[in-house]
Design a protein around this motif. Sequence first.
Motif, short mmCIF file in Angstrom:
data_model
loop_
_atom_site.label_atom_id
_atom_site.label_comp_id
_atom_site.label_asym_id
_atom_site.label_seq_id
_atom_site.Cartn_x
_atom_site.Cartn_y
_atom_site.Cartn_z
N VAL A 114 57.14 45.53 30.77
CA VAL A 114 55.85 45.21 30.17
C VAL A 114 56.05 44.40 28.89
CG1 VAL A 114 53.78 46.18 29.08
CG2 VAL A 114 54.68 47.19 31.19
N PHE A 115 57.04 44.80 28.11
CA PHE A 115 57.34 44.11 26.85
C PHE A 115 57.68 42.64 27.12
CE2 PHE A 115 60.42 43.94 23.01
CZ PHE A 115 59.45 43.32 22.24
N GLY A 116 58.56 42.43 28.11
CA GLY A 116 58.96 41.06 28.42
C GLY A 116 57.91 40.30 29.19
N GLY A 117 57.07 41.01 29.95
CA GLY A 117 56.04 40.38 30.77
C GLY A 117 56.25 40.72 32.23
N LEU A 118 55.41 41.60 32.77
CA LEU A 118 55.55 41.98 34.18
C LEU A 118 55.42 40.74 35.06
CD1 LEU A 118 53.61 45.36 34.54
CD2 LEU A 118 55.99 44.92 35.14
N GLN B 208 65.75 61.33 17.44
CA GLN B 208 64.48 61.95 17.79
C GLN B 208 63.33 60.93 17.78
OE1 GLN B 208 64.01 65.12 14.96
NE2 GLN B 208 65.46 66.47 16.01
N TYR B 209 63.51 59.83 17.05
CA TYR B 209 62.47 58.81 16.97
C TYR B 209 62.62 57.73 18.03
CZ TYR B 209 61.38 60.78 12.37
OH TYR B 209 61.03 61.62 11.35
N ARG B 210 63.71 57.79 18.82
CA ARG B 210 64.00 56.70 19.76
C ARG B 210 62.89 56.53 20.79
NH1 ARG B 210 69.40 57.66 22.80
NH2 ARG B 210 68.10 59.31 23.69
N ASP B 211 62.52 57.62 21.46
CA ASP B 211 61.46 57.54 22.46
C ASP B 211 60.11 57.23 21.82
OD1 ASP B 211 63.37 58.08 24.31
OD2 ASP B 211 62.82 60.18 24.60
N LEU B 212 59.89 57.78 20.64
CA LEU B 212 58.62 57.53 19.94
C LEU B 212 58.45 56.04 19.68
CD1 LEU B 212 56.11 58.51 18.39
CD2 LEU B 212 57.57 58.78 16.37
N ILE B 213 59.51 55.40 19.19
CA ILE B 213 59.45 53.96 18.91
C ILE B 213 59.20 53.18 20.20
CG2 ILE B 213 60.78 51.97 18.14
CD1 ILE B 213 59.85 53.72 15.86
N ILE C 171 52.49 50.64 23.56
CA ILE C 171 51.07 50.62 23.20
C ILE C 171 50.73 49.36 22.44
CG2 ILE C 171 49.30 51.79 21.82
CD1 ILE C 171 50.79 54.43 22.46
N ALA C 172 51.60 48.97 21.51
CA ALA C 172 51.35 47.77 20.71
C ALA C 172 51.30 46.53 21.59
CB ALA C 172 52.42 47.62 19.64
N VAL C 173 52.22 46.44 22.57
CA VAL C 173 52.23 45.28 23.45
C VAL C 173 50.96 45.24 24.29
CG1 VAL C 173 53.37 44.25 25.46
CG2 VAL C 173 54.73 45.06 23.53
N LEU C 174 50.56 46.40 24.83
CA LEU C 174 49.36 46.45 25.67
C LEU C 174 48.10 46.10 24.87
CD1 LEU C 174 50.08 49.66 27.78
CD2 LEU C 174 50.17 47.30 28.54
N VAL C 175 48.07 46.46 23.60
CA VAL C 175 46.90 46.19 22.78
C VAL C 175 46.86 44.75 22.30
CG1 VAL C 175 45.77 46.74 20.58
CG2 VAL C 175 46.61 48.59 22.04
N PHE C 176 47.98 44.24 21.79
CA PHE C 176 47.97 42.94 21.12
C PHE C 176 48.43 41.78 22.01
CE2 PHE C 176 48.52 46.07 17.67
CZ PHE C 176 47.38 45.77 16.93
N ARG C 177 49.27 42.06 23.01
CA ARG C 177 49.72 40.99 23.90
C ARG C 177 49.95 41.57 25.29
NH1 ARG C 177 51.64 35.81 23.18
NH2 ARG C 177 53.09 35.02 24.75
#
Length: 292
Positions: free
Chosen positions: A231-235, A262-267, A273-279
């Motif tokens: 998704v990040f790269g573009g499906l 512990q933050y790896r999956d969170l990031i 979410i950011a990609v889906l919202v903004f691009r």
Amino acid sequence: MSQLLQQLINGLSIGSVYALMAVGYSLVYSIMNFSNFAHGGVIMLGAYFGYYYLTSVGLPFPIAFIASALTTCVLAVIIERGAYKPLRERKAPFLYFIISAMGTSIFLENIVIATIGPTFRTYPEVLSRTPIQLGSVSIGRLDLAMFIISAICLALLVFFIDHTKMGKAIQATAYNIKASALMGINTDLVIIVVFALGGFFAGIAGVLFGMKYTVYPQIGVITNKSFIAAVFGGLGSLPGAVIGSILLGVIETITSGYLSSQYRDLIAFVLLIAVLVFRPRGLMGKVTEDKA
């Protein structure tokens, strides 16, 4: 500086395996316009096939490695013929494909638990665990092998897509499946080849990931990361899937190295979410509408 370089090397290693997983998503999405969530089950079985070919059958690693990929290649085609082709023939909505994919994934996971059991299994040591030292930076032999194998496989895939008749047919079908059928392209065969390619790379990714960590029925959940990368790269974009996977792997390792694992999956999911919202179309994806 050495710590940053170390994290970049680790990120390239895991990102390259994410790329093998993500191209399976992108290939299927580009043709059939839905996200094949059964891909995780195929990757999980690839890890199990590799383990049993090595331990129970006693095959040498190179043969076991190829045999696992070929087995998941056939399995992916069987899944397409059984779970998706009847829906295509009835021109079912895309939502039905996603439900079928999720059901197939759950079925594969539970049949492994029921027959093999939920016990964690560890691959025998194929490569020496002694790292290669380059100054203050250490490179694991398995990490290096993961990167090299993934890079070779992805390069061969690009060559196949760009320089073969079937590759051209895949590109045409991805652009417009109905027009391709009218022009005489056997789109049913193209779909079989796409699933076979996705299954082959899933088997390779499963073996590499199983060697890096352990083998267990829920290992397919790692495909959530490859889906994020796709998704990040573009499906639908193979270069986008590769670039998104490498970036995700680097971001994860830097997060683990400088903050906490512990933050790896969170990031990763915040990034989704950011990609889906903004691009929504990702870094290199094409603008699409009726896709699920």
